[in-house]
Design a protein around this motif. Structure first.
Motif, short mmCIF file in Angstrom:
data_model
loop_
_atom_site.label_atom_id
_atom_site.label_comp_id
_atom_site.label_asym_id
_atom_site.label_seq_id
_atom_site.Cartn_x
_atom_site.Cartn_y
_atom_site.Cartn_z
N PHE A 243 45.10 10.82 -41.52
CA PHE A 243 45.03 11.23 -40.11
C PHE A 243 43.59 11.50 -39.70
N VAL A 244 42.83 12.17 -40.56
CA VAL A 244 41.46 12.55 -40.21
C VAL A 244 40.50 11.38 -40.37
N CYS A 245 40.71 10.53 -41.35
CA CYS A 245 39.71 9.52 -41.69
C CYS A 245 39.86 8.21 -40.92
N TRP A 246 41.08 7.83 -40.51
CA TRP A 246 41.17 6.58 -39.75
C TRP A 246 41.90 6.73 -38.41
N TYR A 247 42.87 7.65 -38.32
CA TYR A 247 43.54 7.76 -37.03
C TYR A 247 42.67 8.47 -35.99
N ARG A 248 42.06 9.58 -36.33
CA ARG A 248 41.23 10.29 -35.36
C ARG A 248 40.01 9.47 -34.92
N PRO A 249 39.30 8.77 -35.83
CA PRO A 249 38.23 7.89 -35.34
C PRO A 249 38.73 6.81 -34.38
N MET A 250 39.90 6.24 -34.69
CA MET A 250 40.45 5.24 -33.77
C MET A 250 40.79 5.87 -32.42
N TYR A 251 41.35 7.07 -32.43
CA TYR A 251 41.70 7.77 -31.19
C TYR A 251 40.45 8.05 -30.36
#
Length: 376
Positions: A243-251
């Motif tokens: 969640f922190v490493c790829w979803y939040r950057p994408m968001y």
């Protein structure tokens, strides 16, 4: 007076014409002349209208005359007409029968019950009320989003309360992030971001099911304790880190069109997709209940093997969807005109604008200058 053989000569005074002055003799005239109201108190004789001449008899062999046919009466423009719904009218202004004639179990041409105009008006009113309720809900949602955008523009991020993960109020751990896809993400990318969020949730559920299947396999095969321990580690480690490493950057990349966040997402999510493929393969003692370990479990226990096959299908679906979304987001990124140079500029601007980095750099420079002056 008129002369014979010549044109008629009219008198000078038309009221002296004998035809107008002298009435035609008749029984009515004689009765009126003989009546004297001063001699007797009897009432005057009643007026008798002249009898109409009888119609001529038809000639022998001819049919009797018939009355002329009356033309069809047209509807007056002032007559009320039926203005019901579309389904209750037919050409000509008459209400259509409902249910339609000629249905199953009804004779052809039999008159059906007429649809009352009150029912059509009630149906139209109910439809209008339903649409009004939908418009009110949409208006309330738009007002809520507008207030949130105004608060974010006026007060910045300090006025926004974190809402993810959605924890109950009595929980001592509070939400760590603020997430609202309909408000923060542009309308063109909301579906993509929502799909990635569902992908992250699916991967989390797959890791939890993998833990259960590894536990079942450990109960059947005690020598697979290392795989069971790794399944616990993967479930505890991959869930928050993904969640922190790829979803939040994408968001954040779609929220602010950040090239730097796009590069971080591509790098981390590519590694995540490699792990998805390894999870689907299922190498023994790696902690993943994939296809290889499922085929091995078929020789030992059928129930455990079926559970592991279901987990393998879940891992395969997540891996396929992850690869598809990676290609889709990369195509969206290329159409935005972003580049690696722009990502470097954003990184440099973000680093130098960070107050902590600037303070650390100033302290380091001050310490280096002080040491330089102390050297003999």
């Amino acid at each position: 007076m008129a002369q014979r053989g010549g044109p008629a000569v009219l008198p000078d005074n038309p009221f002296q014409d004998p035809a107008a002055v002298q009435p035609r003799p008749g029984p009515e005239r004689a009765a009126l002349d003989a009546y004297n109201p001063f001699e007797s108190g009897a009432p005057p004789p009643p007026y008798q209208a002249p009898s109409a001449a009888p119609p001529p008899l038809p000639a022998a062999g001819m049919p009797p005359p018939q009355a002329a046919a009356q033309p069809p009466r047209k509807a007056s423009p002032t007559e009320p007409r039926n203005y019901g719904s579309y389904g209750t009218q037919v050409p000509g202004g008459e209400a259509a029968a409902w249910p339609p004639r000629g249905g199953p179990g009804e004779k052809a041409g039999a008159p059906g019950p007429a649809f009352p105009p009150q029912a059509s008006a009630a149906a139209a009113t109910a439809e209008l009320l339903k649409r009004q309720e939908e418009l009110n809900r949409k208006a309330e949602e738009l007002d809520r989003r507008e207030r949130e955008l105004q608060n974010a523009a006026l007060g910045g991020a300090a006025t926004r309360l974190n809402n993810w993960p959605p924890l109950p109020s009595f929980c001592p751990v509070k939400p760590c992030f603020y997430q609202d896809i309909p408000v923060e993400i542009p309308a063109d990318f909301q579906k993509t971001v929502s799909t990635m969020y569902y992908l992250w949730m699916a991967s989390t559920i797959a890791l939890f099911l993998n833990f259960l299947s590894s536990l079942a396999w450990f109960c059947v095969e005690p020598s697979s304790g290392s795989g069971f321990g790794l399944s616990i580690l993967w479930a505890l480690l991959y869930t928050p880190c993904s969640f922190v490493c790829w979803y939040r950057p994408m968001y954040k990349a779609f929220r602010s069109d950040s090239s730097f966040n796009f590069f971080v997402f591509f790098f981390v999510f590519f590694a995540q997709n490699v792990m998805y493929v390894l999870q689907a393969i299922g190498i023994p003692n790696w902690g993943f209940s994939g296809w290889i370990l499922s085929l091995i479990a078929l020789r030992k226990n059928t129930a455990v093997a079926v559970m592991m096959i279901l987990v393998s299908l879940f891992f395969t679906a997540v891996a396929v969807l992850g690869i598809i979304m990676l290609k889709k987001i990369h195509s969206l990124y290329r159409r935005t005109g972003a580049s690696f140079q722009k990502a470097q500029e954003e990184f440099a601007a973000g680093v130098f604008s960070n107050q902590a980095v600037r303070t650390a750099a100033a302290n380091a420079a001050t310490g280096a200058a002080t040491n330089a002056f102390r050297v003999p």
